[in-house]
Design a protein around this motif. Sequence first.
Motif, PDB file in Angstrom:
ATOM      1  N   ASN A   1       0.872  -1.194   0.127  1.00  0.00           N
ATOM      2  CA  ASN A   1      -0.081  -0.105   0.065  1.00  0.00           C
ATOM      3  C   ASN A   1       0.949   1.171   0.055  1.00  0.00           C
ATOM      4  OD1 ASN A   1       0.370  -0.994   3.060  1.00  0.00           O
ATOM      5  ND2 ASN A   1      -0.221   1.069   3.295  1.00  0.00           N
ATOM      6  N   ILE A   2       0.373   2.273  -0.557  1.00  0.00           N
ATOM      7  CA  ILE A   2       1.022   3.472  -0.796  1.00  0.00           C
ATOM      8  C   ILE A   2       0.340   4.694   0.095  1.00  0.00           C
ATOM      9  CG2 ILE A   2       2.371   2.951  -3.020  1.00  0.00           C
ATOM     10  CD1 ILE A   2       0.233   4.474  -4.589  1.00  0.00           C
ATOM     11  N   THR A   3      -0.870   4.201   0.644  1.00  0.00           N
ATOM     12  CA  THR A   3      -1.464   5.524   1.236  1.00  0.00           C
ATOM     13  C   THR A   3      -1.956   4.723   2.722  1.00  0.00           C
ATOM     14  OG1 THR A   3      -3.600   4.675   0.611  1.00  0.00           O
ATOM     15  CG2 THR A   3      -2.457   6.428  -0.752  1.00  0.00           C
TER      16      THR A   3
ATOM     17  N   GLY B   1      10.055   4.216   3.781  1.00  0.00           N
ATOM     18  CA  GLY B   1      10.320   5.834   3.700  1.00  0.00           C
ATOM     19  C   GLY B   1      10.773   6.206   2.333  1.00  0.00           C
ATOM     20  N   PRO B   2      11.101   7.514   2.213  1.00  0.00           N
ATOM     21  CA  PRO B   2      11.086   8.169   0.991  1.00  0.00           C
ATOM     22  C   PRO B   2      12.668   7.640   0.082  1.00  0.00           C
ATOM     23  CG  PRO B   2      11.726   9.652   2.596  1.00  0.00           C
ATOM     24  CD  PRO B   2      11.046   8.646   3.236  1.00  0.00           C
ATOM     25  N   SER B   3      13.546   7.126   0.799  1.00  0.00           N
ATOM     26  CA  SER B   3      14.790   6.477   0.253  1.00  0.00           C
ATOM     27  C   SER B   3      14.528   5.404  -0.873  1.00  0.00           C
ATOM     28  CB  SER B   3      15.733   6.084   1.112  1.00  0.00           C
ATOM     29  OG  SER B   3      15.384   5.042   1.743  1.00  0.00           O
ATOM     30  N   LEU B   4      13.113   4.957  -0.487  1.00  0.00           N
ATOM     31  CA  LEU B   4      12.821   3.730  -1.558  1.00  0.00           C
ATOM     32  C   LEU B   4      12.757   4.212  -2.850  1.00  0.00           C
ATOM     33  CD1 LEU B   4      12.167   0.761  -2.412  1.00  0.00           C
ATOM     34  CD2 LEU B   4       9.797   1.280  -1.536  1.00  0.00           C
ATOM     35  N   GLY B   5      12.162   5.138  -3.279  1.00  0.00           N
ATOM     36  CA  GLY B   5      11.897   5.367  -4.527  1.00  0.00           C
ATOM     37  C   GLY B   5      13.100   6.067  -5.296  1.00  0.00           C
ATOM     38  N   ALA B   6      14.114   6.547  -4.806  1.00  0.00           N
ATOM     39  CA  ALA B   6      15.441   6.885  -5.314  1.00  0.00           C
ATOM     40  C   ALA B   6      16.400   5.558  -5.404  1.00  0.00           C
ATOM     41  CB  ALA B   6      15.953   8.167  -4.838  1.00  0.00           C
ATOM     42  N   ALA B   7      16.112   4.712  -4.511  1.00  0.00           N
ATOM     43  CA  ALA B   7      17.244   3.404  -4.284  1.00  0.00           C
ATOM     44  C   ALA B   7      17.313   2.931  -5.664  1.00  0.00           C
ATOM     45  CB  ALA B   7      16.865   2.750  -3.220  1.00  0.00           C
ATOM     46  N   LYS B   8      18.599   2.614  -6.370  1.00  0.00           N
ATOM     47  CA  LYS B   8      18.927   1.773  -7.004  1.00  0.00           C
ATOM     48  C   LYS B   8      19.549   0.359  -6.878  1.00  0.00           C
ATOM     49  CE  LYS B   8      19.934   5.520 -10.434  1.00  0.00           C
ATOM     50  NZ  LYS B   8      21.231   5.992 -11.180  1.00  0.00           N
TER      51      LYS B   8
ATOM     52  N   LEU C   1      19.139   2.637   0.339  1.00  0.00           N
ATOM     53  CA  LEU C   1      17.999   2.825   1.154  1.00  0.00           C
ATOM     54  C   LEU C   1      18.559   3.655   2.692  1.00  0.00           C
ATOM     55  CD1 LEU C   1      16.086  -0.537   1.079  1.00  0.00           C
ATOM     56  CD2 LEU C   1      15.318   1.699   0.327  1.00  0.00           C
ATOM     57  N   ASP C   2      17.795   4.282   3.084  1.00  0.00           N
ATOM     58  CA  ASP C   2      18.267   4.691   4.737  1.00  0.00           C
ATOM     59  C   ASP C   2      18.214   3.892   5.489  1.00  0.00           C
ATOM     60  OD1 ASP C   2      15.750   4.601   5.319  1.00  0.00           O
ATOM     61  OD2 ASP C   2      15.268   6.763   5.040  1.00  0.00           O
ATOM     62  N   ASP C   3      18.768   3.924   6.681  1.00  0.00           N
ATOM     63  CA  ASP C   3      18.800   3.169   7.916  1.00  0.00           C
ATOM     64  C   ASP C   3      17.532   2.392   7.964  1.00  0.00           C
ATOM     65  OD1 ASP C   3      21.451   3.655   7.768  1.00  0.00           O
ATOM     66  OD2 ASP C   3      21.161   4.792   9.618  1.00  0.00           O
ATOM     67  N   ARG C   4      16.420   3.009   7.932  1.00  0.00           N
ATOM     68  CA  ARG C   4      15.165   2.327   8.421  1.00  0.00           C
ATOM     69  C   ARG C   4      14.683   1.706   7.330  1.00  0.00           C
ATOM     70  NH1 ARG C   4       9.864   6.197   9.013  1.00  0.00           N
ATOM     71  NH2 ARG C   4      10.340   6.476   6.985  1.00  0.00           N
ATOM     72  N   GLY C   5      14.825   1.902   6.105  1.00  0.00           N
ATOM     73  CA  GLY C   5      14.562   0.893   5.079  1.00  0.00           C
ATOM     74  C   GLY C   5      15.586  -0.200   4.899  1.00  0.00           C
ATOM     75  N   GLN C   6      16.686  -0.005   5.203  1.00  0.00           N
ATOM     76  CA  GLN C   6      17.722  -1.179   5.280  1.00  0.00           C
ATOM     77  C   GLN C   6      17.417  -2.278   6.272  1.00  0.00           C
ATOM     78  OE1 GLN C   6      21.746  -0.178   4.852  1.00  0.00           O
ATOM     79  NE2 GLN C   6      21.623   1.065   3.171  1.00  0.00           N
ATOM     80  N   ALA C   7      16.769  -1.602   7.415  1.00  0.00           N
ATOM     81  CA  ALA C   7      16.352  -2.442   8.643  1.00  0.00           C
ATOM     82  C   ALA C   7      15.187  -3.308   8.164  1.00  0.00           C
ATOM     83  CB  ALA C   7      16.363  -1.831   9.816  1.00  0.00           C
ATOM     84  N   ILE C   8      14.192  -2.773   7.472  1.00  0.00           N
ATOM     85  CA  ILE C   8      13.109  -3.399   7.150  1.00  0.00           C
ATOM     86  C   ILE C   8      13.466  -4.589   6.186  1.00  0.00           C
ATOM     87  CG2 ILE C   8      10.570  -3.165   5.955  1.00  0.00           C
ATOM     88  CD1 ILE C   8      10.508  -0.382   7.451  1.00  0.00           C
TER      89      ILE C   8
ATOM     90  N   PHE D   1      10.622  -2.607  -4.019  1.00  0.00           N
ATOM     91  CA  PHE D   1      11.211  -2.797  -2.942  1.00  0.00           C
ATOM     92  C   PHE D   1      11.874  -4.451  -3.130  1.00  0.00           C
ATOM     93  CE2 PHE D   1      10.830  -5.339   0.966  1.00  0.00           C
ATOM     94  CZ  PHE D   1      11.402  -4.742   2.025  1.00  0.00           C
ATOM     95  N   PHE D   2      11.033  -5.305  -3.762  1.00  0.00           N
ATOM     96  CA  PHE D   2      11.444  -6.550  -3.968  1.00  0.00           C
ATOM     97  C   PHE D   2      12.551  -6.630  -4.969  1.00  0.00           C
ATOM     98  CE2 PHE D   2       7.831  -7.389  -1.437  1.00  0.00           C
ATOM     99  CZ  PHE D   2       8.532  -8.501  -0.653  1.00  0.00           C
ATOM    100  N   ASP D   3      12.519  -5.832  -5.803  1.00  0.00           N
ATOM    101  CA  ASP D   3      13.858  -5.789  -6.666  1.00  0.00           C
ATOM    102  C   ASP D   3      15.002  -5.437  -6.076  1.00  0.00           C
ATOM    103  OD1 ASP D   3      12.239  -6.045  -9.314  1.00  0.00           O
ATOM    104  OD2 ASP D   3      12.122  -3.976  -9.558  1.00  0.00           O
ATOM    105  N   LEU D   4      15.023  -4.794  -5.102  1.00  0.00           N
ATOM    106  CA  LEU D   4      16.365  -4.722  -4.150  1.00  0.00           C
ATOM    107  C   LEU D   4      16.924  -5.670  -3.619  1.00  0.00           C
ATOM    108  CD1 LEU D   4      15.334  -0.962  -2.876  1.00  0.00           C
ATOM    109  CD2 LEU D   4      16.764  -1.490  -4.824  1.00  0.00           C
TER     110      LEU D   4
END
Length: 145
Positions: A12-14, A47-54, A59-66, A94-97
């Motif tokens: 979900n995005i909302t 978080g917002p780092s997902l959209g820019a992550a190649k 990913l930021d720390d929170r994104g990497q932890a998840i 997300f799963f592409d990463l």
Amino acid sequence: MSSPAIVGFSGNITRPSKTRSFVDLIVQDIATRHGLTGRTYDIDDVGPSLGAAKWSRDLDDRGQAILTQVIAADVLVVGSPTYKGSYTGLFKHFFDLIDPSALRGKPVLLTATGGGERHALVVEHQLRPLFGFFEAFTLPTAVYA
């Protein structure tokens, strides 16, 4: 030694989100019945780092932890709202990463939500092939609401 973990991830995005609530309900039910630790995340949590992550390292720390918790989970429950016959783009991103071998053999319960009967096909035509690519063990029965 930590207790076995079940992790839910919703596309979900909302918020509020019926899909996240649905995934979390399943996660908590399984966790309670089988003595597992249960956590549920969604795109907003990453978080917002997902959209820019190649790469996952972007990913930021929170994104990497998840991402780490999703990979380390003993069982995954994944779900997405249905958008134009498929999962959300950021769910796929997300799963592409994730390394293609990181989910090999992992039990995955597929779920989806949608607006009608035709949307129910998202589970078999979109989610099952995605996790088949990872060689995850997708449970034979999926849940659509």
